[in-house]
Design a protein around this motif. Sequence first.
Motif, PDB file in Angstrom:
ATOM      1  N   VAL A 527      10.605  15.864   1.475  1.00 40.52           N
ATOM      2  CA  VAL A 527      10.864  14.424   1.585  1.00 40.52           C
ATOM      3  C   VAL A 527      11.366  14.122   2.986  1.00 40.52           C
ATOM      4  O   VAL A 527      12.353  14.718   3.443  1.00 40.52           O
ATOM      5  CB  VAL A 527      11.903  13.952   0.540  1.00 40.52           C
ATOM      6  N   LEU A 528      10.689  13.211   3.663  1.00 41.85           N
ATOM      7  CA  LEU A 528      11.110  12.756   4.982  1.00 41.85           C
ATOM      8  C   LEU A 528      11.261  11.240   4.921  1.00 41.85           C
ATOM      9  O   LEU A 528      10.287  10.514   4.704  1.00 41.85           O
ATOM     10  CB  LEU A 528      10.087  13.143   6.049  1.00 41.85           C
ATOM     11  N   ASN A 529      12.497  10.765   5.091  1.00 41.04           N
ATOM     12  CA  ASN A 529      12.798   9.343   4.994  1.00 41.04           C
ATOM     13  C   ASN A 529      13.246   8.833   6.357  1.00 41.04           C
ATOM     14  O   ASN A 529      14.362   9.103   6.802  1.00 41.04           O
ATOM     15  CB  ASN A 529      13.886   9.106   3.949  1.00 41.04           C
ATOM     16  N   LEU A 530      12.359   8.093   7.017  1.00 40.60           N
ATOM     17  CA  LEU A 530      12.658   7.477   8.313  1.00 40.60           C
ATOM     18  C   LEU A 530      12.649   5.959   8.212  1.00 40.60           C
ATOM     19  O   LEU A 530      12.523   5.265   9.223  1.00 40.60           O
ATOM     20  CB  LEU A 530      11.624   7.925   9.355  1.00 40.60           C
ATOM     21  N   SER A 531      12.766   5.417   7.004  1.00 39.77           N
ATOM     22  CA  SER A 531      12.662   3.971   6.806  1.00 39.77           C
ATOM     23  C   SER A 531      13.770   3.228   7.542  1.00 39.77           C
ATOM     24  O   SER A 531      14.871   3.737   7.723  1.00 39.77           O
ATOM     25  CB  SER A 531      12.700   3.643   5.311  1.00 39.77           C
ATOM     26  N   LEU A 565      -3.152  12.949   8.576  1.00 43.60           N
ATOM     27  CA  LEU A 565      -2.469  13.377   7.359  1.00 43.60           C
ATOM     28  C   LEU A 565      -3.312  14.275   6.464  1.00 43.60           C
ATOM     29  O   LEU A 565      -2.891  14.598   5.354  1.00 43.60           O
ATOM     30  CB  LEU A 565      -2.045  12.135   6.552  1.00 43.60           C
ATOM     31  N   GLU A 566      -4.480  14.711   6.926  1.00 42.68           N
ATOM     32  CA  GLU A 566      -5.388  15.416   6.012  1.00 42.68           C
ATOM     33  C   GLU A 566      -4.814  16.709   5.452  1.00 42.68           C
ATOM     34  O   GLU A 566      -5.209  17.153   4.369  1.00 42.68           O
ATOM     35  CB  GLU A 566      -6.739  15.685   6.689  1.00 42.68           C
ATOM     36  N   LYS A 567      -3.846  17.331   6.151  1.00 38.53           N
ATOM     37  CA  LYS A 567      -3.267  18.581   5.651  1.00 38.53           C
ATOM     38  C   LYS A 567      -2.221  18.338   4.556  1.00 38.53           C
ATOM     39  O   LYS A 567      -1.849  19.268   3.844  1.00 38.53           O
ATOM     40  CB  LYS A 567      -2.619  19.357   6.791  1.00 38.53           C
ATOM     41  N   LEU A 568      -1.745  17.112   4.427  1.00 37.14           N
ATOM     42  CA  LEU A 568      -0.631  16.820   3.512  1.00 37.14           C
ATOM     43  C   LEU A 568      -1.172  16.550   2.106  1.00 37.14           C
ATOM     44  O   LEU A 568      -0.951  15.492   1.522  1.00 37.14           O
ATOM     45  CB  LEU A 568       0.186  15.631   4.020  1.00 37.14           C
ATOM     46  N   ARG A 569      -1.851  17.516   1.545  1.00 33.78           N
ATOM     47  CA  ARG A 569      -2.549  17.315   0.278  1.00 33.78           C
ATOM     48  C   ARG A 569      -1.609  17.228  -0.914  1.00 33.78           C
ATOM     49  O   ARG A 569      -2.028  16.848  -2.011  1.00 33.78           O
ATOM     50  CB  ARG A 569      -3.577  18.434   0.075  1.00 33.78           C
ATOM     51  N   LEU A 570      -0.331  17.607  -0.720  1.00 32.47           N
ATOM     52  CA  LEU A 570       0.642  17.502  -1.807  1.00 32.47           C
ATOM     53  C   LEU A 570       1.365  16.151  -1.796  1.00 32.47           C
ATOM     54  O   LEU A 570       2.172  15.879  -2.694  1.00 32.47           O
ATOM     55  CB  LEU A 570       1.674  18.626  -1.708  1.00 32.47           C
ATOM     56  N   LEU A 571       1.074  15.329  -0.786  1.00 36.96           N
ATOM     57  CA  LEU A 571       1.789  14.056  -0.640  1.00 36.96           C
ATOM     58  C   LEU A 571       1.531  13.163  -1.842  1.00 36.96           C
ATOM     59  O   LEU A 571       0.387  12.921  -2.234  1.00 36.96           O
ATOM     60  CB  LEU A 571       1.335  13.348   0.641  1.00 36.96           C
ATOM     61  N   ARG A 572       2.632  12.671  -2.436  1.00 38.79           N
ATOM     62  CA  ARG A 572       2.538  11.787  -3.597  1.00 38.79           C
ATOM     63  C   ARG A 572       2.988  10.363  -3.288  1.00 38.79           C
ATOM     64  O   ARG A 572       2.671   9.443  -4.023  1.00 38.79           O
ATOM     65  CB  ARG A 572       3.367  12.344  -4.761  1.00 38.79           C
ATOM     66  N   GLN A 573       3.774  10.191  -2.218  1.00 42.95           N
ATOM     67  CA  GLN A 573       4.268   8.853  -1.894  1.00 42.95           C
ATOM     68  C   GLN A 573       4.179   8.626  -0.397  1.00 42.95           C
ATOM     69  O   GLN A 573       4.679   9.419   0.402  1.00 42.95           O
ATOM     70  CB  GLN A 573       5.715   8.676  -2.366  1.00 42.95           C
ATOM     71  N   LEU A 574       3.544   7.523  -0.033  1.00 41.44           N
ATOM     72  CA  LEU A 574       3.427   7.136   1.371  1.00 41.44           C
ATOM     73  C   LEU A 574       3.781   5.654   1.480  1.00 41.44           C
ATOM     74  O   LEU A 574       3.109   4.802   0.907  1.00 41.44           O
ATOM     75  CB  LEU A 574       1.995   7.376   1.872  1.00 41.44           C
ATOM     76  N   ASP A 575       4.850   5.375   2.213  1.00 40.92           N
ATOM     77  CA  ASP A 575       5.326   4.000   2.360  1.00 40.92           C
ATOM     78  C   ASP A 575       5.209   3.595   3.825  1.00 40.92           C
ATOM     79  O   ASP A 575       5.908   4.128   4.687  1.00 40.92           O
ATOM     80  CB  ASP A 575       6.787   3.885   1.897  1.00 40.92           C
ATOM     81  N   LEU A 576       4.308   2.672   4.100  1.00 41.27           N
ATOM     82  CA  LEU A 576       4.100   2.153   5.455  1.00 41.27           C
ATOM     83  C   LEU A 576       4.386   0.656   5.519  1.00 41.27           C
ATOM     84  O   LEU A 576       3.951  -0.033   6.438  1.00 41.27           O
ATOM     85  CB  LEU A 576       2.659   2.431   5.895  1.00 41.27           C
ATOM     86  N   THR A 577       5.146   0.126   4.554  1.00 41.31           N
ATOM     87  CA  THR A 577       5.442  -1.300   4.480  1.00 41.31           C
ATOM     88  C   THR A 577       6.119  -1.796   5.758  1.00 41.31           C
ATOM     89  O   THR A 577       7.107  -1.217   6.215  1.00 41.31           O
ATOM     90  CB  THR A 577       6.375  -1.590   3.289  1.00 41.31           C
ATOM     91  N   LEU A 597       1.275   4.231  -2.849  1.00 40.93           N
ATOM     92  CA  LEU A 597       0.816   3.851  -1.522  1.00 40.93           C
ATOM     93  C   LEU A 597       1.215   2.407  -1.252  1.00 40.93           C
ATOM     94  O   LEU A 597       0.736   1.488  -1.904  1.00 40.93           O
ATOM     95  CB  LEU A 597      -0.704   4.004  -1.415  1.00 40.93           C
ATOM     96  N   TYR A 598       2.130   2.230  -0.286  1.00 38.83           N
ATOM     97  CA  TYR A 598       2.564   0.896   0.115  1.00 38.83           C
ATOM     98  C   TYR A 598       2.015   0.630   1.515  1.00 38.83           C
ATOM     99  O   TYR A 598       2.413   1.295   2.481  1.00 38.83           O
ATOM    100  CB  TYR A 598       4.094   0.795   0.126  1.00 38.83           C
ATOM    101  N   LEU A 599       1.115  -0.349   1.625  1.00 37.06           N
ATOM    102  CA  LEU A 599       0.393  -0.567   2.880  1.00 37.06           C
ATOM    103  C   LEU A 599       0.435  -2.023   3.333  1.00 37.06           C
ATOM    104  O   LEU A 599      -0.505  -2.489   3.953  1.00 37.06           O
ATOM    105  CB  LEU A 599      -1.072  -0.155   2.704  1.00 37.06           C
ATOM    106  N   ILE A 600       1.488  -2.752   2.991  1.00 42.36           N
ATOM    107  CA  ILE A 600       1.575  -4.141   3.435  1.00 42.36           C
ATOM    108  C   ILE A 600       1.998  -4.145   4.904  1.00 42.36           C
ATOM    109  O   ILE A 600       3.182  -4.048   5.236  1.00 42.36           O
ATOM    110  CB  ILE A 600       2.533  -4.955   2.557  1.00 42.36           C
ATOM    111  N   CYS A 601       0.998  -4.205   5.783  1.00 43.79           N
ATOM    112  CA  CYS A 601       1.209  -4.152   7.232  1.00 43.79           C
ATOM    113  C   CYS A 601       0.400  -5.288   7.850  1.00 43.79           C
ATOM    114  O   CYS A 601      -0.828  -5.329   7.701  1.00 43.79           O
ATOM    115  CB  CYS A 601       0.741  -2.819   7.815  1.00 43.79           C
ATOM    116  N   CYS A 602       1.059  -6.189   8.571  1.00 45.79           N
ATOM    117  CA  CYS A 602       0.385  -7.401   9.034  1.00 45.79           C
ATOM    118  C   CYS A 602      -0.637  -7.121  10.126  1.00 45.79           C
ATOM    119  O   CYS A 602      -1.541  -7.927  10.346  1.00 45.79           O
ATOM    120  CB  CYS A 602       1.416  -8.423   9.516  1.00 45.79           C
ATOM    121  N   ASN A 603      -0.542  -5.976  10.822  1.00 46.37           N
ATOM    122  CA  ASN A 603      -1.472  -5.696  11.906  1.00 46.37           C
ATOM    123  C   ASN A 603      -2.662  -4.841  11.488  1.00 46.37           C
ATOM    124  O   ASN A 603      -3.551  -4.575  12.295  1.00 46.37           O
ATOM    125  CB  ASN A 603      -0.747  -4.984  13.059  1.00 46.37           C
TER     126      ASN A 603
END
Length: 957
Positions: A527-531, A565-577, A597-603
């Motif tokens: 788990v890496l949390n940089l939010s 991210l192709e190597k991160l095949r175990l990833l279950r949560q990705l938050d880019l909000t 998968l959270y992808l609400i990104c205005c750009n």
Amino acid sequence: MDQLLSTIRGLDGNTQTLIRKIELLKSLEADVHAELQNAAHLSPKKRKREVEDWLINVEKNIREFESLEQEVQSNIRAYSKQNLAEQVERMTKEVAELVEQGNFSGGLFIEDNESIGQLLLTGPEFLQNFNDIWASLMDDNVLSIGIYGMGGVGKTTLAKRAHDKLLNESKYMPHVFWVTISQEFSIYKLQNYISQALKIGISKESDEKKRTAELFQALKNMGKFVLILDDVSKHIDTENIGILLGMDGCKLVITSRSLEVCHQMGCQKIIKVNTFSEKESWELFSKKLDCVELSPEVEEICKKMTKRCSGLPLALVTLAGSTRGMTDIHEWRDASEELDESCMGQADMENGVLPILMYAFNRLKDPKLKSCFLYCSLYPEDYDIPRDELIANFISEELMDTRLSRRAEFDQGHAILNKLEKACLVEIWTDREVVKMHDLIRDMALTITKHNPRYMVKAGLELTEIPKIQNWTEDLDKVSLMDNSIHDISPDTSPKCPRLSSLILSKNYLLKFIPECFFEQIRGLCVLNLSETSIEQLPNSISDLEKLNALLLGGCGNLVYVPPLEKLRLLRQLDLTGTSIEEVPQGMESLTNLKILYLICCNLKIMPTGILHRLSHLQELTLPYHVLHPTDVEGLKQLELFDGRLNSVSDLNRLIKSQQSEGRLRSYHIIIKKPGEVFGYDEYYPPCKVVHFGNDCLADYSLDVEDNLLPQDIEELLFEGSGLSCCLLDYFPMLNNANDLKKCDIAVEDKIECIMRISSTEEEQQSCGVPFQSLEDLALYCLPNFIGLLKWEGGGAAAPLPRGAFSQLKMLYIYDCGKMTMLLPGSLVQNLHNLQKLDVSNCDEMEEIIGDDGRDPTAKSSANVTLPKLKDLSLMNLSKLKSICKGTMICDSIESISIFNCTELKKFPLLLDGQPSAPRFLKDIKIGRDEKQWWESLEWDHPNAHNVLQPLLRLYW
């Protein structure tokens, strides 16, 4: 109501008794709700189950009475007096019982863990201490009060009780403030805490002297106030913060474990909170144990165990929580033996609480409970941990059993937190949906995590740089550096932590850069949390974290680059909000295990075709409203939450049909816009059940029941220039039975004429169900062809409006509906007994607010209108308005009336209840500054109304 009264007036005396008791019950209900609402802003109090049940029964009886009224009004001749008398007698008895029960002599709340039960609040020493504190608060010569005692003895409880009472004390109300002090604090941080408590702005710059002057001036302008600082561990120079004790009316109260700190801070009155006596300890332990009866042998064991607690309430409560539910004598003997071993060698009373807390932790036999409990210590001291966020982290950290659905996992998380609360190891503040840890219990958790598992927790300490490299030992399991001021990481920093599974750097708002080498020796990271950081791009070394389960980057507004991210095949949560990425990360189609998968990104410019189809395990998906390929969403059979855009009604229909077969979708916010149409900016919408129809998406669709589908459990429905025409129910007949719909907004629709049609026959009308029976909020904006909420079909008398239609409506807003001549027909008003706010403006043809629809031959144009819950009436720019209603308007609950530019109105029909006084809740009547002459010319039903209401008049604009 008048028809009901006239009919039942000839019955026995129970009738008048029922009416009086219904009014009394309503007043009592309002008082209870007010107390509950006030408590929601204070300490973590839980409503008693009997209070919840009482409120439900009150609402049931009031609705039954209102239903009885409607039944009599709609079928007055057929309603037998005998039947009516029986119902009145039964209801009178039930309502009388509810009135009696509603006094709640034992209070509305269950005492929480912090307040340590009713005994602590009523014990003689507690009362004596409280009286001393209160006398000092009322004494103008005492400027500062210190409450001291060892940890867990009840200092905070005592201070909170004083705080709660001060809130109702006119001398200081509303300037009573509470600030909890962490052990590691700075002047800057403390100024932030105090300014937040005072709800005042303060500059963000580092100049403490300037901030001190700002805080001083803000406090000075307040006049008299009380500031309570809880858990002060060392001397605080209040003048350096901005608090000058010499200010007129300023009171400072502190709680501390140290008598010396009270002296250093110049407390004029110092009160010591002592530990419990042996008798009080046994009574508190027994209360929290919640056991009906103990055998003499078990009681003897329990009394021996309570002595180990040395009279500390926190220890007593925690010990009782950890042994609650045991019945067998062998269990009790074993528990006593275990406690003896845990406390062996602990003679110091102050430190003696730790073995008790450790004992309670060790009695958590389920490893999941232990892991989840220890995880809570990763948050800063005294932190309000959002309950849903905490459970989501439990899932990301894989601390719980794997379940098939996200909902099932959350249910498991709630069950775990409830068990920890019952064990008195965490507190759950239900009204704010947060979890808290007592600082001593958190200290115990941090003591455990110095060994196994091994945590490094430096959260909320205002660090400006990460810990020295020697602190990053190879045996670390989790590291929390959240909520600091870390702004940089040295380019050569590369911690060697092969076991490290979790790294939390969230809420370091100044952090912009992480060196490439930082992750090279922590390849086991899960788990890496940089939010909520200012990171601009992630190092490429993240691409090699192949064990990563969750990558959390929400709120990183400066982030423009995420490595492949192709190597991160175990990833279950990705938050880019909220990030500023323009493209989805390379290799995202390989994340086939992704569930969140959270992808609400205005750009974000485009969502490549086929990606979502590959992510078939997605349970929660949020997408920007300007980007979507709807066919991808249709194939997500495990989806439970969806927030995003569809391109057409057909796409919505396909999604609903696919989800109805799976039955998983529990939360959604769906925007429907045609391709090429942009929906404003992207912003996360709180989980709920919303469908929003945008520009002309309905223009090309026929009124076909089979095609225009809506989710059955929809809660909010919005139309904005969608091409809606004729009647809303013609498009969506399923709204006749939408039992969950709470809110409906219709705006900028050129063709719509009405909300629903009333057919000419009762049989046909009954076949349509009960439309809008749960609707609470209805707003209609800019509808140039709208003629009314209801439209009758055929000539002559129509069938009555379905009973229950619009019956829950609380808010009604009507703006710029140019063809409406009458707002509410009389047949509809009788259903609006829950209406609280009525706001009408800019309707050029509006002549009547409440009028005779001409469809009910028994209706009288001069009949009184009752709106029992109406609080706010606003009428603005209605140039042709001549009448609010023909009879008298009865609304005793009215609080505010606003009337602007309605000068054709000659009479105001507000009833003063036969008394020469204004409605008891009415605070003001607002009119335009140039409309005073119009006000003077108004006619009133009561001869003294003008004089009574004149003091409430307010002139605006």
